[in-house]
Design an enzyme around this catalytic site. Structure first.
Site, PDB file in Angstrom:
ATOM      1  N   GLN A 151     -41.857 -22.472  47.008  1.00 48.78           N
ATOM      2  CA  GLN A 151     -41.432 -23.802  47.455  1.00 48.78           C
ATOM      3  C   GLN A 151     -40.488 -24.485  46.469  1.00 48.78           C
ATOM      4  OE1 GLN A 151     -45.731 -25.026  48.400  1.00 48.78           O
ATOM      5  NE2 GLN A 151     -44.540 -26.144  49.924  1.00 48.78           N
ATOM      6  N   CYS A 165     -47.501 -29.601  54.948  1.00 47.35           N
ATOM      7  CA  CYS A 165     -46.871 -28.799  53.895  1.00 47.35           C
ATOM      8  C   CYS A 165     -45.637 -29.539  53.391  1.00 47.35           C
ATOM      9  CB  CYS A 165     -46.475 -27.444  54.472  1.00 47.35           C
ATOM     10  SG  CYS A 165     -45.680 -26.356  53.281  1.00 47.35           S
ATOM     11  N   LEU A 166     -45.448 -29.566  52.073  1.00 49.20           N
ATOM     12  CA  LEU A 166     -44.282 -30.254  51.517  1.00 49.20           C
ATOM     13  C   LEU A 166     -42.975 -29.606  51.963  1.00 49.20           C
ATOM     14  CD1 LEU A 166     -45.535 -30.982  47.874  1.00 49.20           C
ATOM     15  CD2 LEU A 166     -45.461 -32.548  49.826  1.00 49.20           C
ATOM     16  N   HIS A 207     -53.749 -21.715  52.395  1.00 46.62           N
ATOM     17  CA  HIS A 207     -52.438 -22.287  52.735  1.00 46.62           C
ATOM     18  C   HIS A 207     -51.401 -21.898  51.668  1.00 46.62           C
ATOM     19  CE1 HIS A 207     -49.688 -25.590  54.219  1.00 46.62           C
ATOM     20  NE2 HIS A 207     -49.181 -25.309  53.026  1.00 46.62           N
ATOM     21  N   GLU A 208     -51.768 -22.096  50.397  1.00 50.49           N
ATOM     22  CA  GLU A 208     -50.820 -21.805  49.304  1.00 50.49           C
ATOM     23  C   GLU A 208     -50.541 -20.312  49.185  1.00 50.49           C
ATOM     24  OE1 GLU A 208     -49.144 -24.165  48.244  1.00 50.49           O
ATOM     25  OE2 GLU A 208     -50.480 -25.697  49.037  1.00 50.49           O
ATOM     26  N   HIS A 258     -47.935 -18.833  51.346  1.00 51.05           N
ATOM     27  CA  HIS A 258     -46.559 -18.970  50.862  1.00 51.05           C
ATOM     28  C   HIS A 258     -46.141 -17.747  50.048  1.00 51.05           C
ATOM     29  CE1 HIS A 258     -45.475 -22.998  52.152  1.00 51.05           C
ATOM     30  NE2 HIS A 258     -46.575 -23.516  51.637  1.00 51.05           N
TER      31      HIS A 258
END
Ligand code: NI
Length: 185
Positions: free
Chosen positions: A50, A98-99, A140-141, A144
């Site tokens: 990210q 999510c950012l 979630h992380e 990525h």
């Protein structure tokens, strides 16, 4: 230093991230910058892709949840070279955001418990079963790190409902309170 957050549509979010070694350049500074970037954007988790790096590095800070979940008071962690080994059959549905996908919040079904292996910031190995909100944040992380985002896990119907927002995001058409790196077409 606050780093720009890469938005949906940026190719780095689709890469499978690689393990790192303790001699990774300026790792301590990178971790500090990731925490600062995440806090500035009011996030509770941030994965290295990210911020444009396809490496297996994640920061999580769940302290903001400690009013409801006292076990997360001062809960701030670094996860390096994290891998999910196995997951529970039991699942639960929880809303995620999510950012990298500002403006989209949807319920996602995931396993309730996960068996994870990772290194902490001192490269000490951990092998544990995790449940609760942390299991959710980790999944979630760690997605990525596999080139996935939570929108990939929505039902066909919910994905259809968010199609316009996702298209706008991929075109860089979104307003955001934090610094971003986006596709401009
Ligand atoms: Ni995310």
């Amino acid at each position: 230093m606050i780093l720009p957050i890469y938005l949906y549509g940026q190719p780095v979010l689709r890469k499978v991230a690689e393990d790192i070694t303790p001699d990774y350049p300026q790792l301590k500074e990178l971790i500090e910058n990731m925490f600062e970037t995440m806090h500035h954007a009011d996030g509770i988790g941030l994965a290295a892709p990210q911020i444009g790096l396809a490496i297996r590095l994640v920061v999580v800070d769940l302290d903001v949840l400690s009013d409801d979940y006292p076990e997360y008071k001062d809960f701030s962690r670094v996860y390096i070279n994290a891998h999910i080994i196995e997951t529970s059959d039991e699942t639960e549905s929880m809303e995620e955001g999510c950012l990298s996908l500002p403006g989209i919040h949807e319920k996602v079904v995931r396993p309730s418990r996960i068996h994870v292996k990772y290194l902490d910031e001192n490269f000490v190995e951990h092998d544990e079963w995790v449940d609760g909100f942390l299991a959710r944040a980790m999944q979630h992380e760690f997605d990525h790190l596999e080139g996935k985002v939570f929108a990939d896990r929505l039902s066909l119907l919910r994905r259809q409902m968010n199609k316009g927002k996702l298209l706008d995001l991929a075109k860089g058409k979104v307003s955001c309170t934090y610094k971003t790196k986006r596709v401009l077409r």
